[in-house]
Design a protein around this motif. Structure first.
Motif, PDB file in Angstrom:
ATOM      1  N   ALA A   1     -34.202  -6.828  20.504  1.00 38.66           N
ATOM      2  CA  ALA A   1     -34.023  -8.184  19.965  1.00 38.66           C
ATOM      3  C   ALA A   1     -32.715  -8.262  19.186  1.00 38.66           C
ATOM      4  O   ALA A   1     -31.959  -9.239  19.301  1.00 38.66           O
ATOM      5  N   CYS A   2     -32.415  -7.216  18.407  1.00 35.12           N
ATOM      6  CA  CYS A   2     -31.152  -7.169  17.652  1.00 35.12           C
ATOM      7  C   CYS A   2     -29.949  -7.147  18.604  1.00 35.12           C
ATOM      8  O   CYS A   2     -28.976  -7.880  18.405  1.00 35.12           O
TER       9      CYS A   2
ATOM     10  N   PRO B   1     -28.700 -12.481  26.825  1.00 35.03           N
ATOM     11  CA  PRO B   1     -30.124 -12.212  27.033  1.00 35.03           C
ATOM     12  C   PRO B   1     -30.410 -10.955  27.844  1.00 35.03           C
ATOM     13  O   PRO B   1     -31.530 -10.468  27.828  1.00 35.03           O
ATOM     14  N   ILE B   2     -29.423 -10.412  28.582  1.00 28.03           N
ATOM     15  CA  ILE B   2     -29.729  -9.213  29.355  1.00 28.03           C
ATOM     16  C   ILE B   2     -29.361  -7.926  28.611  1.00 28.03           C
ATOM     17  O   ILE B   2     -29.378  -6.844  29.176  1.00 28.03           O
TER      18      ILE B   2
ATOM     19  N   VAL C   1     -38.481  -1.583  27.726  1.00 33.32           N
ATOM     20  CA  VAL C   1     -39.185  -2.151  26.565  1.00 33.32           C
ATOM     21  C   VAL C   1     -38.228  -3.026  25.756  1.00 33.32           C
ATOM     22  O   VAL C   1     -38.536  -4.169  25.410  1.00 33.32           O
ATOM     23  N   GLY C   2     -37.018  -2.481  25.495  1.00 30.97           N
ATOM     24  CA  GLY C   2     -36.052  -3.186  24.669  1.00 30.97           C
ATOM     25  C   GLY C   2     -35.483  -4.420  25.330  1.00 30.97           C
ATOM     26  O   GLY C   2     -35.023  -5.341  24.665  1.00 30.97           O
ATOM     27  N   LEU C   3     -35.512  -4.455  26.653  1.00 30.35           N
ATOM     28  CA  LEU C   3     -34.992  -5.625  27.363  1.00 30.35           C
ATOM     29  C   LEU C   3     -36.017  -6.745  27.396  1.00 30.35           C
ATOM     30  O   LEU C   3     -35.711  -7.893  27.084  1.00 30.35           O
ATOM     31  N   ILE C   4     -37.250  -6.414  27.755  1.00 29.71           N
ATOM     32  CA  ILE C   4     -38.192  -7.464  28.117  1.00 29.71           C
ATOM     33  C   ILE C   4     -39.081  -7.928  26.972  1.00 29.71           C
ATOM     34  O   ILE C   4     -39.455  -9.098  26.902  1.00 29.71           O
TER      35      ILE C   4
ATOM     36  N   GLY D   1     -21.600 -21.037  23.895  1.00 27.45           N
ATOM     37  CA  GLY D   1     -22.556 -19.961  24.137  1.00 27.45           C
ATOM     38  C   GLY D   1     -23.961 -20.486  24.327  1.00 27.45           C
ATOM     39  O   GLY D   1     -24.195 -21.687  24.310  1.00 27.45           O
ATOM     40  N   PRO D   2     -24.905 -19.557  24.531  1.00 22.23           N
ATOM     41  CA  PRO D   2     -26.278 -19.971  24.825  1.00 22.23           C
ATOM     42  C   PRO D   2     -26.944 -20.599  23.606  1.00 22.23           C
ATOM     43  O   PRO D   2     -26.580 -20.317  22.471  1.00 22.23           O
ATOM     44  N   LEU D   3     -27.911 -21.475  23.877  1.00 20.08           N
ATOM     45  CA  LEU D   3     -28.666 -22.090  22.796  1.00 20.08           C
ATOM     46  C   LEU D   3     -29.911 -21.252  22.515  1.00 20.08           C
ATOM     47  O   LEU D   3     -30.531 -20.743  23.432  1.00 20.08           O
TER      48      LEU D   3
END
Lengths: 358, 258
Positions: free
Chosen positions: A98-99, A107-108, A284-287, B94-96
């Motif tokens: 998340a960090c 997001p990836i 785990v850290g991605l999804i 950037g993304p929202l």
């Protein structure tokens, strides 16, 4: 100013599926689910132990009145460290993920885009090929991995930081570039050693495993990870602003460059501790952070604690599956983090209408 | 529309310069902005408008010279105090995040009551969309949600970078009228010269990092200056109602004899 309302078909009342439920209730529910998985997991193995007996042994130990015997030995000495390690490592990877997604605004991203896991990998290969795990490498391997991760973290941070602080663009590029370089070093060391036993051990490490769990390691990484998660949760306001972009963060009175250094340090600590004892467990850290956002929306005061518990649940369940599907032989846990996580993620993503619009 | 209870801020730029490598983004700009004025900052792309505004937002390049707000040097002001005093709207990139409109307005280290958020959303006409996810907003609605963020602490100075972007005609006028009602000092980069003439009291014209003119919009936007800075032909027309408008046409259109 008057607004025109959105057309009916795009009207969405909330983004997270569980947004209407108070956070405390969600956390209690998840904690209950985690404990259930853990108790089942402790009971499963070559000797199968009923949940009631598992709880009895654990409560006896916690109360300080252990009933020593083979049951106690199997539950407390053999299986508990592994089950607890799955939970803390899962929580660490999820929160670090998340960090990472906020740090690089992508997001990836997962904890491994920061490059630390490759540094840990080089150190692990050096230990495995030069000393061998069989001798005193049992403790040396995690210590060396953590040192490798920490050293890489410092190099990545130095590369990504200017006098304005750490920038998202530089961080992702230096993390990936240094990670690739160290990945090359790792392959070189492995091929040069010509040791097929070592190669196999390294493969096992790369795929991630909880098999090496033991109390003395757990008592070091457990507190480190828990403190780091609490500190990240306390910084959730900063994380929200970093996610909105540096200009917004600065305008709201938060220094984006310095905040990013703080979050990076905490994420590195969690990743380093997790990788040191479990290798590079993927997915785990991605999804998990995405599943958390789909459930409770994007505010980090909800995302962080929910990610921690979901990560613990996912890795505990994956480890349970890895130990039972082809028992008595054990499969890499990384296979099951994906096998369990992906269907849940896809289901939630399909149900989320806000995501269909973005 | 509620007005702020505090007095509007005074802003002073003293010999401000910014270098981007060899390029001079701002060249010795000095200007004083009186309390309560709505000031348009105009000029062609890359003239330094955004750079000048950024100096008030905490996210800016290195600069020489000083910038003061109510006599206090911006570079020694505490970040939290600055964030309360100065409301900022810049272009979102950037993304929202996956948050609702209410959460977008409230998020940050300082907590905001639901009442404060709702009041701010009502000011920009977004109260009905308070529980929508920001991903579902149109560009104009997002722009107004970000404006609500800028207004949430009742700032005494508003810094707006192209606030009318993505807004339809109705909301452009509504935004400028909202700014008039706020009774705070507003520094606002604008591309729409006609809108600037109609709604602002004071204007800074920048070109190649230099302050070319500062004063009432009618006095700043003379035919020769508009031609020199924008390479555009202009004509000032006063309607029967006494309203001044600036008619513009490109050099090519003029050559074609339109």
């Amino acid at each position: 100013m008057r607004s025109r309302t959105l057309p009916e078909e795009t009207r969405i009342r909330r983004t997270g599926a569980l947004r209407a439920i108070p956070l405390t209730a969600i956390l209690i529910g998840l904690l209950f689910l985690l404990l259930t998985v853990m108790v089942i997991s402790v009971g499963v193995g070559a000797v199968s132990i009923a949940p009631g007996e598992v709880i009895e042994v654990i409560s006896g130990r916690v109360a300080g009145k252990p009933e020593l015997g083979s049951l106690d030995f199997i539950v407390w000495e053999l299986r508990m460290p592994r089950v607890l390690q799955a939970a803390v490592v899962g929580a660490a990877l999820a929160v670090a993920g998340a960090c990472a997604q906020v740090l690089v605004r992508n997001p990836i991203a997962d904890p491994y885009v920061l490059g630390l896991s490759s540094g840990a990998g080089v150190a692990a290969v050096l230990v495995i090929t030069s000393v061998g795990v069989a001798t005193f490498g049992v403790l040396l391997l995690p210590v060396a991995s953590f040192v490798g991760a920490a050293a890489t973290g410092i190099i990545v941070a130095a590369t990504a930081t200017s006098r304005w602080g750490m920038s998202a663009g530089r961080l992702v590029l230096s993390g990936v570039a240094i990670g690739q370089l160290l990945g090359g070093v790792m392959s070189f060391l492995l091929i040069r050693s010509g040791n097929s036993d070592a190669t196999q051990q390294v493969m096992f490490w790369l795929l991630g495993s909880l098999a090496g769990a033991q109390w003395r390691l757990l008592l070091v990484i457990g507190p480190v990870i828990i403190v780091a998660i609490v500190l990240v949760a306390m910084s959730s306001g900063r994380l929200d602003l970093l996610g909105l972009g540096d200009a917004q963060a600065a305008a709201s009175g938060v220094h984006p460059g310095r905040s990013r250094v703080l979050v990076f340090a905490l994420a590195s600590l969690m990743t380093g501790a997790a990788v040191a004892v479990s290798g590079t467990i993927g997915f785990v850290g991605l999804i998990v952070p995405h599943i958390a956002r789909l459930l409770v929306g994007g505010m980090h005061k909800r995302v962080i604690p929910v990610s921690a518990l979901l990560g613990a649940i996912l890795l505990s369940s994956a480890d349970l599956a890895a130990r039972t599907v082809l028992a008595p032989s054990e499969l890499p846990v990384g296979i099951f983090t994906a096998a369990i996580g992906v269907p849940i993620f896809i289901l939630l993503m399909r149900k989320n209408r806000a995501m269909a619009l973005s | 529309m509620s007005s702020s209870h505090t007095t509007p801020s005074e802003v002073a730029f003293n010999a401000v310069s910014v270098n981007y490598g060899p390029r001079r983004a701002l060249d010795n700009v000095s200007a004083t902005i009186a309390a309560g004025e709505i000031v348009a900052i105009v000029g062609p792309n890359g003239c330094g408008k955004s750079t000048l505004l950024s100096l008030l937002t905490g996210h800016h390049p290195a600069f020489t010279g000083t910038v003061t707000v109510d006599g206090e040097d911006i570079s020694t002001m505490r970040a939290r105090d600055r964030a309360r005093k100065i409301g900022v709207l810049r272009q979102h990139t950037g993304p929202l995040p996956d948050v609702t409109v209410t959460e977008l307005v409230a998020l940050g280290p300082q907590t905001l009551s639901t009442h404060q958020v709702n009041r701010t959303l009502a000011r920009v006409g977004l109260d009905e969309l308070a529980t929508e996810p920001v991903a579902a907003l149109s560009g104009g609605q997002l722009q107004r949600a970000l404006l609500a963020r800028a207004l949430r602490h009742d700032p005494t100075l508003l810094v707006l970078d192209e606030p009318t972007n993505h807004l339809d005609v109705q909301h452009r006028f509504a935004l400028m009228e909202l700014l008039q009602d706020l009774r705070v000092t507003v520094l606002c980069a604008l591309h729409d010269l006609d809108l600037a003439i109609r709604y602002t009291d004071d204007m800074l014209l920048l070109a190649e990092g230099q302050l070319r003119a500062h004063g009432h919009p009618d006095a700043v936007l003379t035919k020769s200056r508009v031609l020199e800075v924008f390479a555009i032909d202009s004509e000032s027309v006063t309607t029967a109602g006494g309203q001044t408008h600036l008619l513009l046409r490109s050099a090519r259109a003029r050559a074609a004899g339109e």
